[in-house]
Design a protein around this motif. Sequence first.
Motif, PDB file in Angstrom:
ATOM      1  N   GLY A 143       3.403 -15.750  -0.193  1.00  0.00           N
ATOM      2  CA  GLY A 143       3.443 -14.340   0.208  1.00  0.00           C
ATOM      3  C   GLY A 143       2.491 -14.033   1.347  1.00  0.00           C
ATOM      4  N   ARG A 169       4.042 -14.258   4.786  1.00  0.00           N
ATOM      5  CA  ARG A 169       5.247 -13.492   5.111  1.00  0.00           C
ATOM      6  C   ARG A 169       4.900 -12.269   5.928  1.00  0.00           C
ATOM      7  NH1 ARG A 169       8.774 -12.689  -0.028  1.00  0.00           N
ATOM      8  NH2 ARG A 169      10.197 -11.976   1.585  1.00  0.00           N
ATOM      9  N   HIS A 224       5.517  -8.067   6.466  1.00  0.00           N
ATOM     10  CA  HIS A 224       5.866  -6.894   5.674  1.00  0.00           C
ATOM     11  C   HIS A 224       7.355  -6.572   5.817  1.00  0.00           C
ATOM     12  CE1 HIS A 224       5.173  -3.396   3.350  1.00  0.00           C
ATOM     13  NE2 HIS A 224       5.352  -2.548   4.321  1.00  0.00           N
ATOM     14  N   GLU A 236      -5.010 -11.014  11.353  1.00  0.00           N
ATOM     15  CA  GLU A 236      -5.049  -9.557  11.253  1.00  0.00           C
ATOM     16  C   GLU A 236      -6.076  -9.115  10.213  1.00  0.00           C
ATOM     17  OE1 GLU A 236      -1.189  -7.846  10.842  1.00  0.00           O
ATOM     18  OE2 GLU A 236      -1.968  -5.802  10.693  1.00  0.00           O
ATOM     19  N   GLU A 243      -8.682  -7.498  12.543  1.00  0.00           N
ATOM     20  CA  GLU A 243      -8.418  -6.062  12.610  1.00  0.00           C
ATOM     21  C   GLU A 243      -8.913  -5.320  11.373  1.00  0.00           C
ATOM     22  OE1 GLU A 243      -4.399  -5.047  13.795  1.00  0.00           O
ATOM     23  OE2 GLU A 243      -4.491  -6.815  15.109  1.00  0.00           O
ATOM     24  N   TYR A 244      -8.793  -5.957  10.220  1.00  0.00           N
ATOM     25  CA  TYR A 244      -9.265  -5.301   9.008  1.00  0.00           C
ATOM     26  C   TYR A 244     -10.702  -5.683   8.663  1.00  0.00           C
ATOM     27  CZ  TYR A 244      -4.765  -3.246   7.910  1.00  0.00           C
ATOM     28  OH  TYR A 244      -3.625  -2.493   7.927  1.00  0.00           O
ATOM     29  N   LEU A 284      -9.884  -4.931   0.037  1.00  0.00           N
ATOM     30  CA  LEU A 284      -8.509  -5.210  -0.389  1.00  0.00           C
ATOM     31  C   LEU A 284      -7.721  -3.933  -0.614  1.00  0.00           C
ATOM     32  CD1 LEU A 284      -8.631  -8.116  -2.982  1.00  0.00           C
ATOM     33  CD2 LEU A 284      -7.626  -8.119  -0.712  1.00  0.00           C
ATOM     34  N   PHE A 287      -7.626  -1.364   1.020  1.00  0.00           N
ATOM     35  CA  PHE A 287      -7.105  -0.757   2.246  1.00  0.00           C
ATOM     36  C   PHE A 287      -5.624  -1.072   2.456  1.00  0.00           C
ATOM     37  CE2 PHE A 287     -11.640  -0.744   3.368  1.00  0.00           C
ATOM     38  CZ  PHE A 287     -11.761   0.578   3.760  1.00  0.00           C
ATOM     39  N   PHE A 288      -5.122  -2.080   1.760  1.00  0.00           N
ATOM     40  CA  PHE A 288      -3.709  -2.415   1.938  1.00  0.00           C
ATOM     41  C   PHE A 288      -2.820  -1.617   1.001  1.00  0.00           C
ATOM     42  CE2 PHE A 288      -6.146  -6.367   2.863  1.00  0.00           C
ATOM     43  CZ  PHE A 288      -6.098  -6.214   4.232  1.00  0.00           C
ATOM     44  N   ASN A 302       0.996  -2.638   1.526  1.00  0.00           N
ATOM     45  CA  ASN A 302       1.308  -3.724   2.450  1.00  0.00           C
ATOM     46  C   ASN A 302       1.067  -5.033   1.721  1.00  0.00           C
ATOM     47  OD1 ASN A 302       1.465  -5.643   4.486  1.00  0.00           O
ATOM     48  ND2 ASN A 302       0.809  -4.167   6.026  1.00  0.00           N
ATOM     49  N   ILE A 303       2.132  -5.506   1.066  1.00  0.00           N
ATOM     50  CA  ILE A 303       1.981  -6.631   0.147  1.00  0.00           C
ATOM     51  C   ILE A 303       1.507  -7.913   0.828  1.00  0.00           C
ATOM     52  CG2 ILE A 303       3.248  -8.131  -1.440  1.00  0.00           C
ATOM     53  CD1 ILE A 303       4.811  -5.612  -2.291  1.00  0.00           C
ATOM     54  N   MET A 333      -2.111  -7.711   1.610  1.00  0.00           N
ATOM     55  CA  MET A 333      -2.870  -7.711   0.360  1.00  0.00           C
ATOM     56  C   MET A 333      -3.009  -9.140  -0.178  1.00  0.00           C
ATOM     57  SD  MET A 333      -4.251  -5.856  -2.098  1.00  0.00           S
ATOM     58  CE  MET A 333      -3.642  -4.298  -2.706  1.00  0.00           C
ATOM     59  N   LEU A 334      -1.901  -9.888  -0.126  1.00  0.00           N
ATOM     60  CA  LEU A 334      -1.956 -11.264  -0.636  1.00  0.00           C
ATOM     61  C   LEU A 334      -2.791 -12.150   0.276  1.00  0.00           C
ATOM     62  CD1 LEU A 334       1.699 -11.696  -1.932  1.00  0.00           C
ATOM     63  CD2 LEU A 334      -0.353 -11.107  -3.216  1.00  0.00           C
ATOM     64  N   THR A 355      -6.288 -11.421  -0.509  1.00  0.00           N
ATOM     65  CA  THR A 355      -6.697 -12.041  -1.768  1.00  0.00           C
ATOM     66  C   THR A 355      -6.934 -13.534  -1.590  1.00  0.00           C
ATOM     67  OG1 THR A 355      -5.247 -10.459  -2.822  1.00  0.00           O
ATOM     68  CG2 THR A 355      -6.139 -12.181  -4.203  1.00  0.00           C
TER      69      THR A 355
END
Lengths: 300, 278, 447
Positions: free
Chosen positions: B34, B37, B39, B61, B65-66, B232, B234-235, B242-243, B246-247, B250
């Motif tokens: 995941g 991938r 979004h 990203e 960016e984050y 985390l 923030f997603f 925003n899966i 997020m993954l 993680t």
Amino acid sequence: MSAEKDKNFEPLFDIMGKFTPYIYILPTLAITSVFLIYPFINTFFYSLLKWDGIGEMNFLGITNYINMFQDPKFWASFSANLIYIVMYSIIPVIAGLIVSSLIGRTELFGVRFFRTVFFLPQVIASVAIGIIFSWIYSSQFGVINQILGVIGLDKYQTAWFGHRSTAPYAVGFIGIWLTLGFAVIIFLSGIQKIDESIYEAAKIDGANSTQQFIYITLPELRYEMVVVFVVTLIRSLSTNIFGIVSSTTGGSYGTRPISLYAYELAFVQYELGYASALVVILVVLILVLTQIIERIGEGS
Amino acid sequence: MISKKQVFKNLLTYSILIVLSIFVLIPFVLMFLGSFREHVNIIINGALAFPESWSIDNFKEVLIEYNFRYYFINTIIVTVPTVILANIFAIMSAYALAFMEFPFKRTIKLFTTVVGIMIATPFIMIPLYQLMARLNLIDSYLAPILPQVAMSACFATMVLRSFFKGLPKELLEASLVDGATSWQVLWKILVPIAKPAIITSAALTTVWTWNAYLLPLILLQDPAKVTLPVGLMFFKGRYTTNIPLMLTGTTITSVPMIIFYLIFQRHLVKGLSQGVLD
Amino acid sequence: MKRSIFVIVVLMLVLASIASVVSAQEEVVLKVWDNYFRQANDQIIKDAMEKFKQKHPNVSFQRVARPLDDLKMQIMAALPKGQGPDIMTVNNAETMMGPLVRGGHLLALDKYAEEYNWEDKILSPAVMNRARYSEDGTVLGKGNLYAVPFMGELVGVYYNKEIFEELDLNIPQSLEEFEEVLKTLKDAGYIPITYGGLDDWQFFHLYGEVLGSVLAHDMGADNAQEYLDDIVLRWDEDRSFVNKSTQESASILQEWVENDYFVDGFSGLNGDDALPIFTAGKAAIFIQGSWYSGDITVSDIEAGFFPFPPYKKDGKLPPQVGGMLVPYGISAYTEHPDLAAEFIDIVISSESTNEHLIDNNSLPASVPVDTSELERGTLKYDIYTTWNEVNDSGRLGHYLDWISSSMWDTMGEAGQNLMNLDISPVDFVEKIETDFRQWQDEKPKAD
């Protein structure tokens, strides 16, 4: 060695005489008292109030506690918690004992690999656990339903998170995934201290491995069993389950534990007083259960 | 000489372990796939599909960016002192609880083990904030560290005490007869023996501190002091998540913990025999 | 001699005070806490900050952008201590605003609303009432203004144009036509509606849309809007949730479930799962909010949007579920209320704000939106014309969870039971009513 001496270990009291134990215990006790117990006393005080957490406080007495026992939502969350105790605590303890005795004393090829694998679930944030298990349980494209389809058990496909009959168990199952590894890790560290010669002696006496497990491993691990039981029990009642439920079902379909209900009362419905009463009861419940476990396990 | 029975036993052991490992690993495979991938790809193809490419754009990203590269440092700043302090405190208190008798022991044991683990952050959030505000510690790294040390020390005390309790008493008596002080006995004899238990409790307290979410969220408001688990979130939007990011986040958050465990796990074996025989 | 000393002292004092004022000006830091951390909204705030700094070079910003739930806990912890931000997002009604107003932690903005003419600039006065409370915080929907939004939200019907064309379907003009469309879709083998029943709010939106349509038919559109305002906003104890319309709306949903119009296993899907079923072209309809339009635009399907149709084909728009994006308020403890208000005004009324919003298919609070530049037949065009129409006719309905502080929980559970056919529409309505009656006892009251 007399039992009396065994209990006391006089020579240990050397640094500060009879105050020596307190010197050793002081750092932990002090930091716990200031940053956990003192705030919790405040929480107990809040439980006697009608308070939204922001505005003025009104003293209520024990009304919150009386209301709680008449609140069907409290009892619903209580029964969800009972399921979680079994699936977060009891099953992982039993399964963990078996797994760790399998890999604890052998020099099997790849033991390190398996040990790392069992540690893995500990490292993942619960938001991500939520996303991933939503994929596994999804009614539309979930892994479980796909597997059921492939092996011809289509009729058992269902919306796992979407019914009262399945959702609490589906969430509980995540607990097995999460805490099994924790149990294995603690048991493994405990098994290391068991003297190998005890096993050798038992083997000479003709004990098979099941008997060795029951008569040597189990009693030698009783302190570790208490630790694992107590910690997983606490996690099934308070923090851990809270994160898992809120990131999977959000508490729908009978999956909401007491801790999540208390949290929602406090920070969604602004019933901080009532929420605190729930927390106090939860803490009392944990105390009672853990003390029972310790008494039985350590046989005091 | 390997008997037939032994082969069968090993085979059984392996099959149990492999089945359980697959059970444990499936979610990680999903997470790993995941995180590569897009979004859009999840929106179009749904949850279970292979990534269309193995591009590391998501990782870039999230890190750049984050700002996860800064969150890393913040998380280390919170975790390292917490784990060191907590485990030193715990070694000391577990020692006293396991080997010494003293008045109020039962109550003190309760307060330094179970009570500390069960008072979870959400239960004391508001009063804890008020306490930290009074101590003028809001936005100081000490604010999340201190309660986290308390919780971790209680857990570690519990693990170490149980380990100490199970040790043969002769061990301690022998060294005390040699004239060592209690302090020396603890650090020179017991700690080396207890290495597997200490590593275990250190590993678990590290992971839990690393993933702690509420304490840093409430007590560190300065956006420059965000930690990884707070980052985390923030997603996660109000309505949509925003899966993939997020993954990815993680994965980035958990990989250091996995490496950490791989490095330290070789110390997990045979602590006792080494300690006794040396 | 004495006199000259006196003059010098006075002069020095004056100079010192001027210097202190100048240096104080140089030191202004505005703390802004909001939940606009996603790209487009984030850019809006950043642009506004740049613009503000050009005008007031002495001001700098310290911004915390966090998810709303996180932010809310931070605000709850900090604000009652007189700490925290100068400007913050304050979610509407009892989710945040009510308790904060009652605690005296929010500044009334009416003075600034007049000064900057906010009532004319954004939404309609009726909608802005949702950010009003009486000064003691006991009555929602009237009194002082405590927050202002820069963006709106609207729930409606997304539909897959390719599937509609293939089956020769038109945009339904009545509930009856809508149900015919569902049946045609079902017969053709498509999933008529995708729906994420695991998320409580998906039910509020779905039920709210149907309820608006039924209410408008039973009591007329104006009265329907007033009924909703009375219950949701004003917690009017003379109103009841038990009536023919609320029950019929619930039975309509159960009928749809019985006819298999929803995606299989919807009760175990959340919103993030329900969306891909629509964007993959499997489901033809998705009854959801404007916040999904960005995700739908980037997908491969061609989608359109229409308001939920009236009960009978009469061309009158029934109330559509919607509201404002979590709005900005000002702390009662700020030392710079004027600067804070000016900043909010820049956020709301900058041209660049609307440009960013429209780029991202978001709904500007400043209406009407100029649709002349938009390409007809696009999802964007559909959404903005609907948004203008809803604002123009004053038919912006409500999020039903505002009815009481525990309604999210109550209606969430009751809705899931209703959709799983575990309870009857009558039971469902009773559960909501019980909660509403309980709220009458518990709701904040003037002393």
